[in-house]
Design a protein around this motif. Structure first.
Motif, PDB file in Angstrom:
ATOM      1  N   VAL A   3       0.850  -1.184   0.000  1.00 19.78           N
ATOM      2  CA  VAL A   3       0.000   0.000   0.000  1.00 19.78           C
ATOM      3  C   VAL A   3       0.891   1.240   0.000  1.00 19.78           C
ATOM      4  N   ASN A   4       0.731   2.106  -1.019  1.00 24.09           N
ATOM      5  CA  ASN A   4       1.457   3.370  -1.097  1.00 24.09           C
ATOM      6  C   ASN A   4       0.466   4.510  -0.956  1.00 24.09           C
ATOM      7  N   ILE A   5       0.752   5.417  -0.037  1.00 22.61           N
ATOM      8  CA  ILE A   5      -0.113   6.581   0.172  1.00 22.61           C
ATOM      9  C   ILE A   5       0.708   7.825  -0.129  1.00 22.61           C
ATOM     10  N   SER A   6       0.210   8.652  -1.047  1.00 20.08           N
ATOM     11  CA  SER A   6       0.901   9.898  -1.362  1.00 20.08           C
ATOM     12  C   SER A   6      -0.097  11.045  -1.343  1.00 20.08           C
ATOM     13  N   THR A   7       0.414  12.233  -1.077  1.00 18.07           N
ATOM     14  CA  THR A   7      -0.450  13.406  -1.025  1.00 18.07           C
ATOM     15  C   THR A   7       0.101  14.482  -1.942  1.00 18.07           C
ATOM     16  N   ILE A  34      -4.842  -9.194  -5.622  1.00 12.49           N
ATOM     17  CA  ILE A  34      -4.377  -7.812  -5.559  1.00 12.49           C
ATOM     18  C   ILE A  34      -2.913  -7.808  -5.117  1.00 12.49           C
ATOM     19  N   THR A  35      -2.071  -7.119  -5.900  1.00 16.89           N
ATOM     20  CA  THR A  35      -0.648  -7.065  -5.580  1.00 16.89           C
ATOM     21  C   THR A  35      -0.235  -5.731  -4.977  1.00 16.89           C
ATOM     22  N   GLY A  36      -0.935  -4.658  -5.315  1.00 17.03           N
ATOM     23  CA  GLY A  36      -0.564  -3.356  -4.793  1.00 17.03           C
ATOM     24  C   GLY A  36      -1.703  -2.361  -4.888  1.00 17.03           C
ATOM     25  N   VAL A  51      -9.686  11.945  -3.694  1.00 16.35           N
ATOM     26  CA  VAL A  51      -8.983  10.692  -3.440  1.00 16.35           C
ATOM     27  C   VAL A  51      -9.001   9.862  -4.718  1.00 16.35           C
ATOM     28  N   GLU A  52      -7.820   9.382  -5.107  1.00 19.01           N
ATOM     29  CA  GLU A  52      -7.701   8.480  -6.254  1.00 19.01           C
ATOM     30  C   GLU A  52      -7.136   7.168  -5.753  1.00 19.01           C
ATOM     31  N   LEU A  53      -7.748   6.092  -6.160  1.00 17.38           N
ATOM     32  CA  LEU A  53      -7.358   4.758  -5.726  1.00 17.38           C
ATOM     33  C   LEU A  53      -7.024   3.935  -6.965  1.00 17.38           C
ATOM     34  N   ARG A  54      -5.803   3.406  -7.024  1.00 14.05           N
ATOM     35  CA  ARG A  54      -5.364   2.579  -8.151  1.00 14.05           C
ATOM     36  C   ARG A  54      -4.946   1.221  -7.596  1.00 14.05           C
ATOM     37  N   VAL A  55      -5.621   0.170  -8.061  1.00 10.39           N
ATOM     38  CA  VAL A  55      -5.363  -1.186  -7.574  1.00 10.39           C
ATOM     39  C   VAL A  55      -4.739  -2.009  -8.695  1.00 10.39           C
ATOM     40  N   SER A  56      -3.595  -2.620  -8.391  1.00 10.97           N
ATOM     41  CA  SER A  56      -2.923  -3.511  -9.336  1.00 10.97           C
ATOM     42  C   SER A  56      -3.202  -4.948  -8.917  1.00 10.97           C
TER      43      SER A  56
END
Length: 113
Positions: A3-7, A34-36, A51-56
């Motif tokens: 999980v990467n959280i950026s602002t 789900i890998t990331g 908020v933008e959520l991108r799931v790999s």
């Protein structure tokens, strides 16, 4: 799962980052591959954070969901809900894609009689 959280245009407290990480990590109960997860929070407009959520995931394209709301947690909850819908739809497509198997041949049906 990573999980990467950026602002953008601001900073989040460690408590907020922990809350976001906990909520996002629950997505694995819907789809195991789900890998990331990348969470990008835009605080340019403090009255309506985005908020933008991108799931790999394995063997598929990335899933993306975005939303704006009055508060950060409301936007996050709405974005997670959108992502859950996308993951459910994708999982149903995978289940429906499986065949029911080859139909029985005449020899097999005559043998059972």
């Amino acid at each position: 799962m990573q999980v990467n959280i950026s602002t953008r245009h601001g900073h989040l407290s460690p408590a907020s980052q922990e809350t976001i990480s906990e909520k996002v990590s629950k997505l694995t109960r819907l789809f195991e591959r789900i890998t990331g997860v990348e969470v990008t929070i835009d605080l340019e407009h403090t009255e309506k954070p985005e908020v933008e959520l991108r799931v790999s995931a394995e063997r598929t394209e990335d899933f993306v969901a975005t939303d704006k709301s009055e508060s950060l947690l409301a936007a996050l909850d709405s974005t997670i809900h959108k992502m859950e819908q996308q993951l459910r739809k994708h999982k149903e497509k995978l289940k429906a894609h499986r065949g029911k198997g080859a139909p029985p041949t005449d020899a097999e049906t005559n043998f059972e009689s």
